[in-house]
Design an enzyme around this catalytic site. Structure first.
Site, PDB file in Angstrom:
ATOM      1  N   GLY A 188       0.870  -1.173   0.000  1.00 26.40           N
ATOM      2  CA  GLY A 188       0.000   0.000   0.000  1.00 26.40           C
ATOM      3  C   GLY A 188       0.905   1.219   0.000  1.00 26.40           C
ATOM      4  O   GLY A 188       1.912   1.223   0.720  1.00 26.40           O
ATOM      5  N   ASP A 191       6.987   4.795  -4.286  1.00 28.09           N
ATOM      6  CA  ASP A 191       6.861   4.976  -2.837  1.00 28.09           C
ATOM      7  C   ASP A 191       8.243   5.016  -2.172  1.00 28.09           C
ATOM      8  O   ASP A 191       8.466   5.777  -1.225  1.00 28.09           O
ATOM      9  CB  ASP A 191       6.020   3.842  -2.229  1.00 28.09           C
ATOM     10  CG  ASP A 191       4.619   3.800  -2.827  1.00 28.09           C
ATOM     11  OD1 ASP A 191       4.134   4.854  -3.279  1.00 28.09           O
ATOM     12  OD2 ASP A 191       4.029   2.701  -2.862  1.00 28.09           O
TER      13      ASP A 191
HETATM   14  O1  LIG Z   1      -3.057   0.752  -3.322  1.00 23.52           O
HETATM   15  C1  LIG Z   1      -2.744   0.701  -4.515  1.00 23.52           C
HETATM   16  O2  LIG Z   1      -3.571   0.852  -5.415  1.00 23.52           O
HETATM   17  C2  LIG Z   1      -1.372   0.485  -4.904  1.00 23.52           C
HETATM   18  O3  LIG Z   1      -1.098   0.564  -6.077  1.00 23.52           O
HETATM   19  C3  LIG Z   1      -0.341   0.191  -3.910  1.00 23.52           C
HETATM   20  C4  LIG Z   1       0.940   0.006  -4.698  1.00 23.52           C
HETATM   21  O4  LIG Z   1       1.372  -1.302  -4.605  1.00 23.52           O
HETATM   22  C5  LIG Z   1       2.007   0.988  -4.408  1.00 23.52           C
HETATM   23  O5  LIG Z   1       1.557   2.292  -4.220  1.00 23.52           O
HETATM   24  C6  LIG Z   1       3.132   0.935  -5.429  1.00 23.52           C
HETATM   25  O6  LIG Z   1       3.200   2.055  -6.271  1.00 23.52           O
HETATM   26  P1  LIG Z   1       4.578   2.519  -6.959  1.00 23.52           P
HETATM   27  O7  LIG Z   1       5.539   2.855  -5.864  1.00 23.52           O
HETATM   28  O8  LIG Z   1       4.206   3.709  -7.768  1.00 23.52           O
HETATM   29  O9  LIG Z   1       5.048   1.366  -7.789  1.00 23.52           O
END
Ligand SMILES: O=C(O)C(=O)C[C@H](O)[C@H](O)COP(=O)(O)O
Length: 319
Positions: A34, A261
């Site tokens: 998350g 993130d």
């Molecule tokens: O809750 C959601 O819809 C998510 O997408 C959680 C994701 O696993 C992260 O936020 C990863 O996002 P990045 O760091 O941009 O790869």
């Protein structure tokens, strides 16, 4: 006092082994993911106190999340739901490779956080913290989550806590038009905006050069800092009238999910350490590069590893 408090949903993350398809796999690796807990975990691993606020079902599945976050040093004063109808959000991720992309399937409808209200969260933790972070995923989850996001950002803002917001547009949760309205309703309470260049163009409908994008956003919404993330092109930030260009550090990619993130986590840790924006961006890019080499959403890194990527010429975070 907590250095960073975050608020958002964390899901169980189920993935078949590399090269296997969801349709046919016998095995699913179980982790958690998350945006807001990924940022809290990165900041904690980089040496600062962090807490993650959310609402979870009071069940072994909900406790799986808090136990794992606590293992990274994150404090988890969440609201627990004992309503049997509330669910644990889950996502399935099937890693691809050219020419097949990585696919995410959400199963997060009616998750406990969709019923959250600010009253059931320890808002004093936000008032007493240095920074508060949430992302555009949270208001997309439900009306109640959008309302709580606005209340918590305002609580932070009123208390002088630095507020940080990443657009994190998710097309499987809402349309660009809905997202643009949802984001703009929150911008007044945001100090530091992190925005992917693609979302800035396609969701916020802005155009021009990357420099135009950061200065347009800063002027229109009075952000203290705007960071435009540009994938392989690195990041461009605007702060106090100065722009800063940060290239990416080369990395072998084991798992790209969580890179954004990790970038935010590295940046916030450096800023919490009193570093300037230029150094913050170096630490952001270094933490993001390290994350790409690690399976799972969370940047399981150490400060020494990040220092080593930034290199001996970097200003270095003093601890
Ligand atoms: O809750 C959601 O819809 C998510 O997408 C959680 C994701 O696993 C992260 O936020 C990863 O996002 P990045 O760091 O941009 O790869």
């Amino acid at each position: 006092m907590t250095d960073l408090v975050t608020f958002g949903e964390t899901m169980l993350r189920l993935s078949p082994p590399q090269g296997h398809r969801l349709e046919t796999t016998d095995d699913l690796d179980l982790r958690i993911g998350g945006a807001e807990s990924n940022v809290a975990a990165a900041v904690s691993r980089l040496g600062f106190d962090s807490a993650w606020l959310s609402k979870l079902p009071d069940s072994p599945l909900g406790r799986r999340v808090t136990v794992e976050l606590q293992s990274h040093g994150v404090d988890t004063p969440v609201a627990w739901s004992d309503d049997d109808a509330t669910r644990m959000g889950t996502y399935y991720i099937e890693h691809g490779g050219a020419p097949r992309g990585t696919n995410v399937i959400y199963d997060r409808a009616d998750a406990a956080i969709t019923t959250v209200s600010a009253d059931e969260l320890p808002t004093e933790r936000i008032r007493e913290s240095e920074m508060f972070y949430t992302s555009g995923i949270t208001p997309a989850l439900s009306e109640a989550a959008a309302k709580a996001t606005a209340t918590l950002l305002e609580t932070a803002n009123d208390a002088g806590t630095t507020t940080v917001f990443d657009l994190n547009y998710r097309s499987k949760l809402w349309t660009p038009e809905e997202a643009a309205v949802g984001y703009r309703a929150l911008f007044d309470a945001v100090d530091v905006l992190v925005a992917a260049e693609r979302d800035t163009r396609e969701v916020l409908g802005r155009d021009g050069t990357p420099e135009d994008l950061v200065s347009g956003l800063a002027d229109d919404y009075d952000f203290e800092t705007v960071i435009l993330t540009r994938g392989d092109e690195g990041a461009l930030a605007l702060h106090d009238g100065e722009t800063y260009d940060q290239p990416v550090y080369e990395a072998d990619t084991v798992d790209a999910v969580g890179t954004g993130d990790a970038f935010v986590g590295g940046f916030l840790a450096a800023r919490l350490d009193g570093e300037n924006v230029a150094t913050g961006l170096e630490y952001a890019a270094a933490t993001a590069a390290l994350k790409r080499t690690i399976d799972g959403d969370i940047a399981v890194v150490t400060p020494e590893e990040v220092d080593a990527v930034v290199g001996e010429d970097g200003a270095g975070i003093s601890r």
